[in-house]
Motif scaffolding. Sequence first.
Motif, PDB file in Angstrom:
ATOM      1  N   LYS A 359       0.848  -1.203   0.000  1.00 20.46           N
ATOM      2  CA  LYS A 359       0.000   0.000   0.000  1.00 20.46           C
ATOM      3  C   LYS A 359       0.883   1.252   0.000  1.00 20.46           C
ATOM      4  O   LYS A 359       0.604   2.227  -0.699  1.00 20.46           O
ATOM      5  CB  LYS A 359      -0.919   0.011   1.226  1.00 20.46           C
ATOM      6  N   THR A 362       2.177   1.881  -3.457  1.00 20.01           N
ATOM      7  CA  THR A 362       1.144   2.448  -4.332  1.00 20.01           C
ATOM      8  C   THR A 362       1.007   3.949  -4.082  1.00 20.01           C
ATOM      9  O   THR A 362       0.938   4.746  -5.018  1.00 20.01           O
ATOM     10  CB  THR A 362      -0.212   1.748  -4.077  1.00 20.01           C
ATOM     11  N   ALA A 664      -1.901  -1.286  -8.020  1.00 22.69           N
ATOM     12  CA  ALA A 664      -2.828  -1.420  -6.890  1.00 22.69           C
ATOM     13  C   ALA A 664      -3.696  -2.664  -7.060  1.00 22.69           C
ATOM     14  O   ALA A 664      -3.944  -3.406  -6.097  1.00 22.69           O
ATOM     15  CB  ALA A 664      -3.700  -0.172  -6.780  1.00 22.69           C
ATOM     16  N   ILE A 665      -4.137  -2.922  -8.314  1.00 25.22           N
ATOM     17  CA  ILE A 665      -4.955  -4.109  -8.572  1.00 25.22           C
ATOM     18  C   ILE A 665      -4.113  -5.373  -8.358  1.00 25.22           C
ATOM     19  O   ILE A 665      -4.561  -6.338  -7.730  1.00 25.22           O
ATOM     20  CB  ILE A 665      -5.533  -4.082 -10.007  1.00 25.22           C
ATOM     21  N   THR A 667      -1.576  -5.791  -6.406  1.00 23.73           N
ATOM     22  CA  THR A 667      -1.251  -6.033  -4.987  1.00 23.73           C
ATOM     23  C   THR A 667      -2.430  -6.646  -4.230  1.00 23.73           C
ATOM     24  O   THR A 667      -2.231  -7.271  -3.193  1.00 23.73           O
ATOM     25  CB  THR A 667      -0.823  -4.739  -4.262  1.00 23.73           C
ATOM     26  N   ARG A 668      -3.670  -6.441  -4.745  1.00 21.88           N
ATOM     27  CA  ARG A 668      -4.827  -7.036  -4.054  1.00 21.88           C
ATOM     28  C   ARG A 668      -4.681  -8.553  -3.989  1.00 21.88           C
ATOM     29  O   ARG A 668      -5.198  -9.197  -3.084  1.00 21.88           O
ATOM     30  CB  ARG A 668      -6.144  -6.723  -4.806  1.00 21.88           C
ATOM     31  N   PHE A 669      -3.983  -9.126  -4.987  1.00 20.90           N
ATOM     32  CA  PHE A 669      -3.903 -10.582  -5.071  1.00 20.90           C
ATOM     33  C   PHE A 669      -2.633 -11.141  -4.432  1.00 20.90           C
ATOM     34  O   PHE A 669      -2.353 -12.318  -4.561  1.00 20.90           O
ATOM     35  CB  PHE A 669      -3.980 -11.020  -6.539  1.00 20.90           C
ATOM     36  N   TYR A 670      -1.861 -10.258  -3.775  1.00 20.39           N
ATOM     37  CA  TYR A 670      -0.618 -10.741  -3.174  1.00 20.39           C
ATOM     38  C   TYR A 670      -0.853 -11.071  -1.711  1.00 20.39           C
ATOM     39  O   TYR A 670      -1.419 -10.255  -0.976  1.00 20.39           O
ATOM     40  CB  TYR A 670       0.495  -9.680  -3.300  1.00 20.39           C
ATOM     41  N   THR A 671      -0.417 -12.243  -1.273  1.00 21.62           N
ATOM     42  CA  THR A 671      -0.497 -12.535   0.167  1.00 21.62           C
ATOM     43  C   THR A 671       0.912 -12.547   0.735  1.00 21.62           C
ATOM     44  O   THR A 671       1.817 -13.131   0.143  1.00 21.62           O
ATOM     45  CB  THR A 671      -1.164 -13.901   0.435  1.00 21.62           C
TER      46      THR A 671
END
Length: 708
Positions: A359, A362, A664-665, A667-671
């Motif tokens: 975050k 970003t 940003a999109i 990173t939503r899928f990164y754990t």
Amino acid sequence: MGMSKSQGCFGYPLSIFFIVANEFCERFSYYGMRGILILYFTNFFSWDDNLSTAIYHTFVALCYLTPILGALIADSWLGKFKTIVSLSIVYTIGQAVISVSSINDLTDHNHDGTPDSLPVHVALSLIGLALIALGTGGIKPCVSAFGGDQFEEGQEKQRNRFFSIFYLAINAGSLLSTIITPMLRVQQCGIHSKQACYPLAFGVPAALMAVSLIVFIIGSGMYKKLQPQGNVMSKVAKCIHFAIKNRFRHRSKAFPKREHWLDWAKEKYDERLISQIKMVMRVMFLYIPLPMFWALFDQQGSRWTLQAATMSGKIGALEIQPDQMQTVNAILIVIMVPIFDAVLYPLIAKCGFNFTSLKKMTVGMFLASLAFVAAAIVQVEIDKTLPVFPKGNEIQIKVLNIGNNTMNISLPGEMVTLDPLSQTNAYMTFDVNKLTSINISSPGSPVTAVTDDFKQGQRHTLLVWAPNHYRVVVDGLNQKPKKGENGIRFVNTFNELITITMSGKMYANVSSNNASNYQFFSSGIKGFTISSTEIPPQCQPNFNTFYLQFGSAYTYTVQRKNDGCPEVKEFEDISANTVNMALQIPQYFLLTCGEVVFSVTGLEFSYSQAPSNMKSVLQAGWLLTVAVGNIIVLIVAGVGQISKQWAEYILFAALLLVVCIIFAIMTRFYTYINPAEIEAQFDEDEKKKSLEKSNPYFMSGANSQTQM
């Protein structure tokens, strides 16, 4: 190595302080050298701006490509400690070579102050630069990762703070060197002839590099030195290659799908390596959009400095030269890193917002994008004040009457009457193809046509004097003077040749009724001396200009008073810059805040998400994004001939904004993972497997599932 655990200071391993000190000296050395490099190219080698800029950017890109080599050497052969030491020696030699290359007495056998064989100097300095690129690039991925290695498990907080302190050291080093090195350059030195002291300016960084090496070696006993773990890079490449090949072989529907494409390497490679590569690939995938940030960030040195050159450097009582504006970035970093670390992040955490590394990155991209919007707004303000220069097949003419009679000049569509020693208020613009006729006359004399060819895209001064004489001079200045300097030229109305000397620069033998070329001076009051055989000895030959500001151009006419002595009168050709350089501070502020949340976080994220044997690989990957960013600038600057500078800024801002949204999109899928835990899990499995081998009656059902 039991000692290193007990030796601590403020909860940090003592060895860290040596590593930070080493980085400070190394960065001082690097930025000090890089800061004067472009001036060294243009002044000492007399290369033009384009060649200098190209070589400069190539050098910078090289410095960010060689880390791959450094990571290879460190991980597979020498280990981080030995790599840092041996490449630092290469680096120091490179610095020494470039400072030797700048000694003009080296080949100046006739002692006239210029080197007799430039190629020797050029060859030496390019060898020096190659060694420096190898040295600085090679140790880059190792030093920060080596620092990270010094921390034990459970010291994550200290380790994150270390990456911040490390970044602070980088910027403190670069800040001091950008202030100090230019001061050294302007010193005069030399054995037989005095001139700008490049050997000293390059020599101080070389000496500091040697100091940094010694500091690093002194700490040798305290470091935690991990063994090199085999050539990871080639292992990774082979494994990926095999997985793709194997997947392609089994592409028909008959074969069951596997969870991840890398699982196709299972036939040949062990699970642990495959899981490590998966971690690296997931981070590398996130790296794809990052070069766009660096493409904007690295324009501070080029585009923004050129923007500053069209502004006025008078900020209150201070006078700032355009290339000194870059220090704003370093000053702000030194202020902002502690503020973010100690104030902002804890505050955000208190508010219950989970401000994760990705975050932060970003937000950093978004801030850099805003910085370029701010730069565009400043550019629009500057454009309002800039003079109009001729474009395409336009030409511009202004008329300057240097005689004692009133002159009439008729130009297409205008009639101008000029008193003695006066000029037209502005340059008049004409289309070179539609320029029909220009005529001049003075009262009681016939009309004379001006028949000169005018050069398209250029400004011209039409000198006229009685009764109907004229001369067309091509100004040779079709832009604002560079680096915020001021252009000065002289027009001689005496009959004999005159020579003018002005703050160390000479206008030799300006002929009668003619104009000299422009020479360029920094802001301030400049004294000048006029000499000619025609001037009586009792005359006062010394004069002063009025206070020169930034980016102006003037013509001084030299004419004879009644007593035969010279007097001067100035005419404005290009008005001084009016927009204040302080207006650049908001864009620097935004970009610096972006850098703090992006760059520091990125380094630390790369370290925390990589398995222990892949740390240098990821550090090198991170630095590769910087190299690609520099290459993007070269391509965009070369291809995109955008005539309006503000439009180019907006283009870059828009590109980064798009990239920021994509990131940003992604990173939503990164754990987030903890590589150490996954490693521990593998260790446990291996223990169980070896137990099974030694104890055949071990319950075979207890083989735990690896959690991936």
